[in-house]
Design a protein around this motif. Structure first.
Motif, short mmCIF file in Angstrom:
data_model
loop_
_atom_site.label_atom_id
_atom_site.label_comp_id
_atom_site.label_asym_id
_atom_site.label_seq_id
_atom_site.Cartn_x
_atom_site.Cartn_y
_atom_site.Cartn_z
N ASP A 74 15.53 -30.66 -39.10
CA ASP A 74 14.24 -31.04 -38.54
C ASP A 74 14.10 -32.56 -38.58
O ASP A 74 14.64 -33.21 -39.48
CB ASP A 74 13.08 -30.44 -39.34
N ALA A 85 4.68 -35.92 -39.92
CA ALA A 85 4.99 -34.69 -39.17
C ALA A 85 6.41 -34.23 -39.46
O ALA A 85 7.30 -35.06 -39.66
CB ALA A 85 4.82 -34.93 -37.67
N ARG A 86 6.59 -32.93 -39.48
CA ARG A 86 7.92 -32.33 -39.55
C ARG A 86 8.09 -31.56 -38.26
O ARG A 86 7.34 -30.63 -37.98
CB ARG A 86 8.04 -31.41 -40.76
N LEU A 87 9.07 -31.98 -37.45
CA LEU A 87 9.27 -31.42 -36.12
C LEU A 87 10.52 -30.55 -36.09
O LEU A 87 11.61 -31.00 -36.44
CB LEU A 87 9.35 -32.55 -35.11
N VAL A 88 10.33 -29.32 -35.64
CA VAL A 88 11.38 -28.31 -35.62
C VAL A 88 11.98 -28.23 -34.22
O VAL A 88 11.25 -28.25 -33.22
CB VAL A 88 10.80 -26.94 -36.04
N ASN A 90 13.27 -26.97 -30.80
CA ASN A 90 12.96 -25.89 -29.88
C ASN A 90 13.69 -26.19 -28.59
O ASN A 90 13.16 -26.87 -27.71
CB ASN A 90 11.44 -25.79 -29.66
N GLU A 95 9.20 -29.76 -32.02
CA GLU A 95 7.77 -29.50 -32.00
C GLU A 95 7.22 -29.35 -33.41
O GLU A 95 7.92 -28.89 -34.30
CB GLU A 95 7.48 -28.22 -31.21
N GLY A 96 5.96 -29.74 -33.58
CA GLY A 96 5.33 -29.60 -34.87
C GLY A 96 3.92 -30.14 -34.84
O GLY A 96 3.41 -30.53 -33.80
N LYS A 97 3.31 -30.18 -36.00
CA LYS A 97 1.94 -30.65 -36.12
C LYS A 97 1.94 -31.92 -36.97
O LYS A 97 2.57 -31.97 -38.01
CB LYS A 97 1.08 -29.58 -36.78
N PRO A 104 -0.62 -29.53 -31.68
CA PRO A 104 0.79 -29.83 -31.96
C PRO A 104 1.30 -30.99 -31.09
O PRO A 104 0.71 -31.31 -30.06
CB PRO A 104 1.52 -28.53 -31.62
#
Length: 109
Positions: A74, A85-88, A90, A95-97, A104
């Motif tokens: 991530d 933010a930690r973005l995963v 996709n 994407e993340g919050k 998001p």
């Protein structure tokens, strides 16, 4: 007299450049409201993180991003050492919050 072993401070592990090279460069951050800005992920190391900078971000939370790293695949964005933010992953985006934002965010090339 027996010698007692000295306690030696262990060095702080540095992030692996191998794990971050594919993420270095310019990215676009898009939020649910349709707003967008740019973030530059740099290979310049700052202690255990890498430098980052943003351009034209309207949200204060995004403006303050100044470092980043990769954790478990991530992308993690930071402001003054705190996680923003930690973005995963996709597909081809992440994407993340982000803290302080209700919607998001999406990070893309």
């Amino acid at each position: 007299m027996a010698r007692t072993p000295r306690s030696v401070a262990k060095p702080v592990p540095q992030p692996s450049a191998k794990g971050v090279t594919s993420f270095i460069g310019n990215w676009k951050i898009r939020d649910a409201s349709g707003g967008s800005c740019r973030v530059q992920l740099s290979s310049v190391s700052t202690l255990d993180l890498y430098k980052a900078s943003t351009v034209r971000c309207k949200e204060k939370t995004l403006q303050d991003i100044n470092s980043w790293n990769v954790r478990d695949g991530d992308i993690v964005l930071y402001s003054r050492g705190s996680i923003v933010a930690r973005l995963v992953r996709n597909g081809s985006t992440f994407e993340g919050k982000a803290d302080g934002l209700s919607a998001p965010i999406v990070l893309s090339r």
